[in-house]
Design an enzyme around this catalytic site. Structure first.
Site, PDB file in Angstrom:
ATOM      1  N   HIS A  51       0.890  -3.998  -0.907  1.00  0.00           N
ATOM      2  CA  HIS A  51      -0.279  -4.407  -1.600  1.00  0.00           C
ATOM      3  C   HIS A  51      -0.044  -3.669  -2.603  1.00  0.00           C
ATOM      4  O   HIS A  51      -0.184  -2.925  -2.215  1.00  0.00           O
ATOM      5  CB  HIS A  51      -1.231  -4.395  -0.336  1.00  0.00           C
ATOM      6  CG  HIS A  51      -1.168  -5.476   1.133  1.00  0.00           C
ATOM      7  ND1 HIS A  51      -1.141  -6.594   0.881  1.00  0.00           N
ATOM      8  CD2 HIS A  51      -1.201  -5.033   2.212  1.00  0.00           C
ATOM      9  CE1 HIS A  51      -1.225  -7.187   2.002  1.00  0.00           C
ATOM     10  NE2 HIS A  51      -1.297  -6.341   3.043  1.00  0.00           N
TER      11      HIS A  51
ATOM     12  N   CYS B 260       1.217  -8.622  -4.858  1.00  0.00           N
ATOM     13  CA  CYS B 260       0.400  -9.494  -5.470  1.00  0.00           C
ATOM     14  C   CYS B 260       0.383  -8.973  -7.120  1.00  0.00           C
ATOM     15  O   CYS B 260       0.154  -7.977  -7.155  1.00  0.00           O
ATOM     16  CB  CYS B 260      -0.718  -9.619  -5.120  1.00  0.00           C
ATOM     17  SG  CYS B 260      -0.520 -10.678  -3.162  1.00  0.00           S
TER      18      CYS B 260
ATOM     19  N   SER C  70       1.546 -13.268  -4.341  1.00  0.00           N
ATOM     20  CA  SER C  70       3.117 -13.079  -3.919  1.00  0.00           C
ATOM     21  C   SER C  70       3.288 -13.124  -2.247  1.00  0.00           C
ATOM     22  O   SER C  70       2.217 -12.461  -1.858  1.00  0.00           O
ATOM     23  CB  SER C  70       3.780 -11.533  -3.990  1.00  0.00           C
ATOM     24  OG  SER C  70       4.254 -11.763  -5.201  1.00  0.00           O
TER      25      SER C  70
END
Lengths: 267, 499
Positions: free
Chosen positions: A39, A81, A107
């Site tokens: 993340h 992301c 993503s």
């Protein structure tokens, strides 16, 4: 895996007791591949849900590596992301970076497993893996093909890449430069001429056993420091700084309240 | 990058045998001469080479030593008569027609620190030969550029300039025997004896340069990652040159290395092919078989393929007992060791003849070459490391430098300065030792674990953390200050009002 350990491995600033297998023993001829996933957000990536590594820290770590020539070329792939934000701050030469999504985009993951109830893989990673499985050690595929992997139609996010710091043209960079471990070899054409008769060495007689101290293990854990067994005897110092100021304040307030001339009544 | 100006002084003695003095010598013997030449590496780094040459005639003993039949004998006889300090050179000039040098050879380089040169008729030819000789025996612009490859822009370096081992305090050498087919071959190698006889003398000679540790192992069922091709014409198996780069990685995982040492590891592998893939030959790029049947990888090590004769009769009992011919193997491995260190004898002018160093593995002047290159490399590394450390401290203002890091830095600087001073006066040995100390100290300072800076706080994060904390606290303080100011102003106005 913590941010600190990761940066320590990269920059080489590890305690001397670290074994060889936990060190990055790279030199100026090593190509390094760094792949990060998880993340992330604009300028950071999460480690273990408790720490973050920022793009500036990563860029500084790479610069420290470059200063000591701990890499020849570095390929950085990130699948999080807003992954492109992580490579925005790089400033050391010979770095090529790929990211799964631009700043402001997320993503996405590829497919869920309904039995377990979690998603198994990220989209970008899935398609990169599919691409890499086609590559064999003698392949001549170059980096431009890797940049085309996972277009927006498949990935939903827009993959990005950065090659301005890289000295060679990506067209000429083979995938196997980073992935196949293809070594540079030379045929050995010279020999040394050895004379077996001359090499009659005095057979190593066992040296007289010198009386040596019995060997013992070095201190593995500084136990005495971990378990405070005895308080250290500190030399007495006059109080300074804060304590002095606090007492001065108390005494001032006391005298202000009661007046100096009342002192003799108290004592 | 840091700037560096290094001066390398080489003491040279040019000794003229009777009948070899050129007619156009500028001054009568003996005289001294200093030749300086600048090797510019990049804008901020330049090396000046200083050849401090003494020209003189032979003494009676040297004359007698040169009056022998062959150059080898002359070299052996002259050895005790010359200056043996590291880095120095002695050149004996013999008459152009002298027979001590073989026909067609103008320069003979011995295995110590001397050479025999034909006079060449005039001074210019002699000077050319002397210049070529010093470039071979001490250092040349190319070897300096290779040592400083960090600083040279990539475009100027040759494609193979970074293949020699980097200067290190020690190296670990591992000899491995790979036997993929123990059912067919029972391979026995007396490695301990071979190391003591052949490898140890070479390592003893190299002990000035670094510490070496040797170990060995035997690996069973370890295969090469590449399937060799069968060649019908020679009925043998072929490993072509373009499949060699893929051989190393699959086998490397099984090699292992000492967990405690941080020195670079040099692996020498002896591969005995399986019965079904014997004999196995390595082919070079042009398809010709390689006489050594071996190849090496820069900075890694070497691999040699050892073929075992097929059993005489098909009924011979397996496994076949194989006693490895260690002399043949060590001849290749030691050659590979030399090549890994960059001691190659390939690019030489055609009229040069080099004496073979024999069991010692390398000549004294080759050792000097290594020392020159490593000393220059060490000093450049120290300079780059300390400059980079200083830049780091400028950039991250709140790093704490511990006392021992500071003392390592001071020591590194002092040792580096001492090394540069010794180089400028031609003391190669002490310069090298000082440069080693300097590198050790600077690496310890740079890689100290306490220098990791995890204190990056971008400005917007600072605002985001401190404002919610201090703003509510600051509000009553500011308001009270405002009240005090207002009251003070009112009191000032009061007296005028009351009057």
């Amino acid at each position: 895996v913590t941010v600190e350990n990761f940066l320590r491995v990269l920059t080489g600033r590890i305690p001397p007791s670290t074994p060889r297998s936990k060190r990055l023993l790279s030199d100026d001829r090593s190509n390094i591949l760094i792949y990060m996933t998880g993340h992330g957000g604009n300028g950071f990536l999460k480690f273990q849900d408790s720490e973050e590594i920022t793009n500036v820290e990563l860029a500084d770590a790479f610069e420290q590596m470059w200063q000591k020539r701990r890499y020849n070329e570095l390929l950085f792939i990130i699948d999080t992301c807003q992954g492109a934000s992580m490579y925005e701050r790089f400033y050391s030469p010979n770095i090529m970076a790929l990211a799964s999504s631009q700043v402001g985009e997320d993503s996405l993951s590829h497919q869920p497993d309904l039995g377990i109830g979690v998603h198994l893989m990220d989209r970008y990673t899935f398609y990169v893996l599919e691409f890499l499985e086609e590559i064999h050690p003698a392949s001549q595929t170059n980096m431009n093909d890797l940049f085309q992997v996972c277009p927006k139609s498949l990935c939903v996010s827009t993959p990005g890449h950065r090659t301005d710091l890289f000295q060679r043209d990506p067209q000429n960079v083979l995938i196997t430069d980073f992935f196949g471990s293809v070594r540079k070899v030379e045929i050995t054409t010279e020999t040394v001429s050895l004379d077996s008769d001359l090499a009659g060495f005095e057979s190593k007689l066992p040296k007289d056993e010198l009386a040596t101290e019995p060997l013992k293990y070095a201190e593995q854990l500084p136990v005495a420091q971990i378990i405070h067994q005895k308080p250290k005897q500190k030399d007495w110092h006059p109080p300074g700084g804060f304590i002095l100021g606090l007492w001065a304040l108390i005494i001032m307030v006391f005298f202000k309240t009661y007046g100096i001339k009342h002192m003799k009544h108290i004592f | 990058a840091a700037s560096a100006q290094l001066q390398l002084a080489v003491p040279v003695a040019v000794v003229f045998a009777p009948g070899s003095v050129p007619g156009d010598l500028p001054r009568p013997l003996p005289f001294r001469d200093v030749q300086e030449m600048e090797i510019s590496v990049n804008l901020r780094t330049s090396i000046t080479s200083r050849y401090e040459t003494v020209y003189r005639s032979t003494t009676a003993q040297e004359e007698a030593a040169l009056n022998v039949a062959t150059a080898q004998e002359a070299d052996a006889a002259l050895c005790p008569l010359q200056d043996a300090s590291l880095g120095s050179l002695t050149v004996y000039v013999v008459p152009e027609t002298s027979s001590v040098l073989p026909q067609g050879v103008s320069v003979y380089v011995g295995k110590h620190r001397s050479a025999l040169v034909r006079a060449g008729g005039n001074l210019a030819t002699l000077r050319t030969r002397l210049r070529q000789l010093t470039q071979v025996m001490s250092f040349a612009a190319s070897s300096i550029a290779t040592a400083l490859s960090d600083r040279v822009p990539d475009s100027q370096l040759g494609p193979d300039a970074r293949r020699h081992l980097k200067s290190s305090l020690g190296y670990e050498i591992t000899f491995s025997l790979l036997n993929p087919d123990p059912k067919s071959h029972d391979v026995d190698w007396d490695i301990e004896d071979a190391v003591n006889r052949y490898v140890q003398p070479v390592l003893d000679k190299l002990s000035l340069v670094a510490n070496f540790s040797v170990d060995s192992q035997i690996l069973y069922y370890a295969v090469l990652g590449v399937t060799p091709r069968f060649d019908k014409e020679t009925s043998s198996f072929i490993l072509s040159a373009h499949s060699l780069p893929h051989v190393i990685n699959p086998v490397e995982a099984r090699l292992g290395s000492s967990a405690a040492s941080l020195y670079p590891v040099l692996n020498f592998l002896l591969y005995v092919p399986e019965r079904s893939h014997s004999p196995l030959y390595i082919q070079d790029k042009d398809g010709a078989p390689v006489s050594t049947n071996a190849f090496h990888s820069p900075r890694w090590g070497g691999i040699m393929v050892y073929n075992v004769e097929a059993p005489g009769s098909p009924q011979a009992s397996l496994p076949l007992h194989v006693d490895v011919d260690m002399v043949r193997v060590m001849e290749v491995f030691l050659a590979q060791l030399r090549l890994l260190f960059g001691l190659s004898r390939e690019e030489l002018p055609p009229d040069f003849l080099l004496e073979s160093p024999g069991n010692e593995g390398l000549a004294d002047w080759e050792l000097d070459r290594l020392l020159w290159a490593h000393t220059v490399e060490n000093i450049a590394t120290v300079s780059t490391t300390l400059t980079s450390l200083a830049q780091l401290l400028d950039k991250i203002g709140n790093i704490v430098i511990k006392d021992d890091v500071a003392s390592e830095v001071y020591q590194a600087v002092a040792s580096a300065q001492s090394a540069m001073a010794e180089l400028a006066t031609g003391h190669l040995h002490s310069a090298f030792q000082a440069s080693k100390e300097a590198v050790t100290s600077s690496e310890r300072a740079f890689f100290d674990p306490s220098l990791l800076h995890l204190l990056y706080f971008p400005d917007d994060q600072k605002f985001a953390i401190y404002i919610p904390l201090f703003l509510p606290m600051a509000v009553p303080i500011l308001l009270s200050l405002a009240k005090i100011v207002r009251e003070a102003r009112q009191r000032k106005k009061e007296p005028t009002k009351m009057d």
